[in-house]
Scaffold this active site. Sequence first.
Site, mmCIF file in Angstrom:
data_model
loop_
_atom_site.group_PDB
_atom_site.id
_atom_site.type_symbol
_atom_site.label_atom_id
_atom_site.label_comp_id
_atom_site.label_asym_id
_atom_site.label_seq_id
_atom_site.Cartn_x
_atom_site.Cartn_y
_atom_site.Cartn_z
ATOM 1 N N THR A 125 0.813 -1.222 0.000
ATOM 2 C CA THR A 125 0.000 0.000 0.000
ATOM 3 C C THR A 125 0.848 1.275 0.000
ATOM 4 O O THR A 125 1.968 1.277 0.551
ATOM 5 C CB THR A 125 -0.893 -0.010 1.271
ATOM 6 O OG1 THR A 125 -1.469 1.281 1.441
ATOM 7 C CG2 THR A 125 -0.104 -0.339 2.528
ATOM 8 N N ASP A 126 0.271 2.343 -0.520
ATOM 9 C CA ASP A 126 0.955 3.647 -0.483
ATOM 10 C C ASP A 126 1.039 4.201 0.937
ATOM 11 O O ASP A 126 1.781 5.150 1.196
ATOM 12 C CB ASP A 126 0.262 4.657 -1.416
ATOM 13 C CG ASP A 126 -1.176 4.988 -1.038
ATOM 14 O OD1 ASP A 126 -1.727 4.374 -0.098
ATOM 15 O OD2 ASP A 126 -1.759 5.880 -1.691
ATOM 16 N N GLU A 127 0.267 3.609 1.881
ATOM 17 C CA GLU A 127 0.274 4.136 3.258
ATOM 18 C C GLU A 127 1.625 3.959 3.929
ATOM 19 O O GLU A 127 1.894 4.603 4.946
ATOM 20 C CB GLU A 127 -0.805 3.450 4.108
ATOM 21 C CG GLU A 127 -2.181 3.775 3.624
ATOM 22 C CD GLU A 127 -3.250 3.705 4.705
ATOM 23 O OE1 GLU A 127 -2.923 3.571 5.891
ATOM 24 O OE2 GLU A 127 -4.421 3.782 4.322
ATOM 25 N N TYR A 150 -1.714 -0.450 11.163
ATOM 26 C CA TYR A 150 -1.892 -1.115 9.861
ATOM 27 C C TYR A 150 -0.720 -0.817 8.932
ATOM 28 O O TYR A 150 -0.075 -1.719 8.401
ATOM 29 C CB TYR A 150 -3.217 -0.679 9.208
ATOM 30 C CG TYR A 150 -3.262 -0.985 7.731
ATOM 31 C CD1 TYR A 150 -3.380 -2.305 7.284
ATOM 32 C CD2 TYR A 150 -3.150 0.025 6.773
ATOM 33 C CE1 TYR A 150 -3.389 -2.598 5.915
ATOM 34 C CE2 TYR A 150 -3.163 -0.255 5.417
ATOM 35 C CZ TYR A 150 -3.283 -1.564 4.991
ATOM 36 O OH TYR A 150 -3.276 -1.863 3.647
ATOM 37 N N LYS A 154 2.305 -3.200 7.355
ATOM 38 C CA LYS A 154 2.526 -3.403 5.916
ATOM 39 C C LYS A 154 3.963 -3.030 5.549
ATOM 40 O O LYS A 154 4.611 -3.726 4.770
ATOM 41 C CB LYS A 154 1.535 -2.578 5.086
ATOM 42 C CG LYS A 154 0.089 -3.019 5.197
ATOM 43 C CD LYS A 154 -0.193 -4.435 4.693
ATOM 44 C CE LYS A 154 -0.142 -4.575 3.202
ATOM 45 N NZ LYS A 154 -0.645 -5.914 2.759
HETATM 46 P P1 NAD Z 1 -10.080 -7.073 2.661
HETATM 47 O O1 NAD Z 1 -10.063 -6.702 4.095
HETATM 48 O O2 NAD Z 1 -11.291 -6.777 1.845
HETATM 49 O O3 NAD Z 1 -9.791 -8.638 2.498
HETATM 50 C C1 NAD Z 1 -8.798 -9.308 3.235
HETATM 51 C C2 NAD Z 1 -8.972 -10.800 3.000
HETATM 52 O O4 NAD Z 1 -7.918 -11.488 3.691
HETATM 53 C C3 NAD Z 1 -10.290 -11.356 3.530
HETATM 54 O O5 NAD Z 1 -10.864 -12.238 2.585
HETATM 55 C C4 NAD Z 1 -9.881 -12.106 4.800
HETATM 56 O O6 NAD Z 1 -10.736 -13.183 5.119
HETATM 57 C C5 NAD Z 1 -8.480 -12.575 4.417
HETATM 58 N N1 NAD Z 1 -7.632 -12.823 5.596
HETATM 59 C C6 NAD Z 1 -7.423 -12.009 6.660
HETATM 60 N N2 NAD Z 1 -6.615 -12.596 7.556
HETATM 61 C C7 NAD Z 1 -6.281 -13.802 7.037
HETATM 62 C C8 NAD Z 1 -5.460 -14.879 7.484
HETATM 63 N N3 NAD Z 1 -4.812 -14.821 8.671
HETATM 64 N N4 NAD Z 1 -5.346 -15.962 6.710
HETATM 65 C C9 NAD Z 1 -6.004 -16.048 5.511
HETATM 66 N N5 NAD Z 1 -6.807 -15.078 5.053
HETATM 67 C C10 NAD Z 1 -6.935 -13.961 5.799
HETATM 68 O O7 NAD Z 1 -8.796 -6.378 2.035
HETATM 69 P P2 NAD Z 1 -8.596 -5.648 0.631
HETATM 70 O O8 NAD Z 1 -9.066 -4.259 0.740
HETATM 71 O O9 NAD Z 1 -9.096 -6.525 -0.444
HETATM 72 O O10 NAD Z 1 -6.996 -5.593 0.590
HETATM 73 C C11 NAD Z 1 -6.248 -6.695 0.087
HETATM 74 C C12 NAD Z 1 -4.770 -6.364 0.161
HETATM 75 O O11 NAD Z 1 -4.492 -5.179 -0.586
HETATM 76 C C13 NAD Z 1 -4.269 -6.104 1.579
HETATM 77 O O12 NAD Z 1 -2.999 -6.694 1.699
HETATM 78 C C14 NAD Z 1 -4.157 -4.575 1.660
HETATM 79 O O13 NAD Z 1 -3.140 -4.200 2.544
HETATM 80 C C15 NAD Z 1 -3.805 -4.237 0.229
HETATM 81 N N6 NAD Z 1 -4.238 -2.904 -0.235
HETATM 82 C C16 NAD Z 1 -5.540 -2.504 -0.066
HETATM 83 C C17 NAD Z 1 -5.940 -1.271 -0.578
HETATM 84 C C18 NAD Z 1 -7.365 -0.784 -0.443
HETATM 85 O O14 NAD Z 1 -7.644 0.376 -0.776
HETATM 86 N N7 NAD Z 1 -8.302 -1.599 0.017
HETATM 87 C C19 NAD Z 1 -5.005 -0.438 -1.237
HETATM 88 C C20 NAD Z 1 -3.683 -0.881 -1.362
HETATM 89 C C21 NAD Z 1 -3.315 -2.121 -0.872
HETATM 90 O O1 DAU Z 2 -4.075 4.051 0.619
HETATM 91 C C1 DAU Z 2 -4.290 2.672 0.544
HETATM 92 C C2 DAU Z 2 -5.062 2.226 1.756
HETATM 93 O O2 DAU Z 2 -6.380 2.741 1.594
HETATM 94 C C3 DAU Z 2 -5.095 0.722 1.955
HETATM 95 O O3 DAU Z 2 -3.805 0.261 2.222
HETATM 96 C C4 DAU Z 2 -6.026 0.337 3.094
HETATM 97 O O4 DAU Z 2 -6.158 -1.077 3.153
HETATM 98 C C5 DAU Z 2 -7.380 0.949 2.866
HETATM 99 O O5 DAU Z 2 -8.212 0.699 3.979
HETATM 100 C C6 DAU Z 2 -7.263 2.455 2.620
HETATM 101 O O6 DAU Z 2 -6.862 3.147 3.836
HETATM 102 P P1 DAU Z 2 -7.485 4.571 4.215
HETATM 103 O O7 DAU Z 2 -7.347 4.772 5.654
HETATM 104 O O8 DAU Z 2 -6.984 5.634 3.303
HETATM 105 O O9 DAU Z 2 -8.996 4.256 3.776
HETATM 106 P P2 DAU Z 2 -10.394 4.545 4.467
HETATM 107 O O10 DAU Z 2 -11.433 4.176 3.448
HETATM 108 O O11 DAU Z 2 -10.503 3.956 5.816
HETATM 109 O O12 DAU Z 2 -10.376 6.123 4.613
HETATM 110 C C7 DAU Z 2 -10.215 6.972 3.490
HETATM 111 C C8 DAU Z 2 -10.217 8.403 3.991
HETATM 112 O O13 DAU Z 2 -11.536 8.708 4.476
HETATM 113 C C9 DAU Z 2 -9.283 8.644 5.149
HETATM 114 O O14 DAU Z 2 -8.740 9.958 5.040
HETATM 115 C C10 DAU Z 2 -10.176 8.566 6.380
HETATM 116 C C11 DAU Z 2 -11.509 9.090 5.863
HETATM 117 N N1 DAU Z 2 -12.715 8.511 6.501
HETATM 118 C C12 DAU Z 2 -12.837 7.145 6.542
HETATM 119 C C13 DAU Z 2 -13.932 6.564 7.152
HETATM 120 C C14 DAU Z 2 -14.055 5.068 7.206
HETATM 121 C C15 DAU Z 2 -13.705 9.339 7.031
HETATM 122 O O15 DAU Z 2 -13.604 10.568 6.952
HETATM 123 N N2 DAU Z 2 -14.789 8.752 7.618
HETATM 124 C C16 DAU Z 2 -14.931 7.410 7.729
HETATM 125 O O16 DAU Z 2 -15.941 6.946 8.315
#
Ligand code: NAD
Ligand code: DAU
Length: 336
Positions: A125-127, A150, A154
């Site tokens: 992730t970019d985080e 988190y 990562k």
């Molecule tokens: P998500 O939370 O929707 O899904 C996570 C999945 O992992 C679920 O199906 C869960 O059951 C499984 N899981 C969790 N713990 C586990 C374990 N111990 N063993 C096996 N399975 C397990 O997540 P997502 O948003 O699809 O993100 C997927 C990946 O992409 C993550 O690694 C996250 O860090 C990365 N990522 C997410 C975003 C985003 O915006 N959502 C952006 C950049 C990177």
């Molecule tokens: O940038 C990539 C990341 O994006 C991934 O690595 C993470 O898995 C994913 O959860 C996401 O993280 P963020 O913290 O950026 O996403 P989130 O959707 O939780 O929040 C996006 C922005 O919105 C952040 O600035 C917080 C704000 N927010 C979020 C929630 C849930 C609110 O203002 N209100 C809310 O209720």
Amino acid sequence: MKLLVTGGAGFIGSAFVRLALGTQPGVEVCVLDKLTYAGNLENLEPVAGDPRYRFVRGDICDAETVRRVFEEFQPDAVVHFAAESHVDRSILEPDPVFETNLRGTYTLLEAARARPVGRFLHVSTDEVYGSIEPPAEADEAFPLRPSSPYSASKAGSDLLALSYHTTYGVPVTVTRASNNYGPYQFPEKLIPLMIANALADEPLPVYGDGLHVRDWLYVDDHCRALLALLERGRAGEIYNIGGNCSLPNIEVVRRILAATGKPESLIQHVKDRPGHDRRYALDSAKIRAHTGWRPEVDFETGLAETIRWYQEHEDWVRRVQTGEYRDYYQRNYGGR
Ligand code: NAD
Ligand code: DAU
């Protein structure tokens, strides 16, 4: 090409599985997923009847399970999505975050060391770069300054994965994507939460002043980038994957309200997230140069598509809004 996809029942993992099986005739997929609150087999229903797909319920922290899956499936590549992925949950309860994101990644890397694979794609992730002052954009050499449990987990897992390339020659590629959005996203993240609340005429809780900036990437664009990197990415390298669409949260929320025909009076500014990163911004020149990938879905189209999906899948939303979800919602938003 046999792909072991960890976390394939989650949001991005399931989009990847649907896309890989839908577009790559030579691909076989084994999903390994623990089915936590975020994992949902309904997300994989579109491929459930495909003979090239199989599912194993298991924990990536369990070395014996992981060893058995490697032995039985014999993957050519691992695409590692499984993680505790939500920042707010990581703040409330860090323990499972470090367990899965660090121990789980370590367990998979050990398996890939014992039984070599052609590629280990570590999805990150970019985080990990932390908050970035304008006008800078992080390239892959930017310092790591994670702010939340988190993002720290990562960043740690990225370094762990890269060390397995340097030390043991495991062909690791690390990807760092920006904020994904699209269908099937669990309604704890900004866009699906705001859509679900708007459709239910519930308040939309915006943290702080709402001027925090995120770079939005449509989930299928992310998955296309990962497929391109499986083919043309280099081992031992990191690739940023940005959406080229930076917006303040309040603007995203206003667009959701406009698109759903709901009033802005639903917006409720609430107490800010602790350690809240102000701005993410990625330089994605490297993946463009190495693979030719670029995002194809603009935000207007992607958001309209996403809202339509949630409108047509209110039953899916209701089913994932379980007692656990309501408990989390109360713990996270109750005191704000
Ligand atoms: P998500 O939370 O929707 O899904 C996570 C999945 O992992 C679920 O199906 C869960 O059951 C499984 N899981 C969790 N713990 C586990 C374990 N111990 N063993 C096996 N399975 C397990 O997540 P997502 O948003 O699809 O993100 C997927 C990946 O992409 C993550 O690694 C996250 O860090 C990365 N990522 C997410 C975003 C985003 O915006 N959502 C952006 C950049 C990177
Ligand atoms: O940038 C990539 C990341 O994006 C991934 O690595 C993470 O898995 C994913 O959860 C996401 O993280 P963020 O913290 O950026 O996403 P989130 O959707 O939780 O929040 C996006 C922005 O919105 C952040 O600035 C917080 C704000 N927010 C979020 C929630 C849930 C609110 O203002 N209100 C809310 O209720």
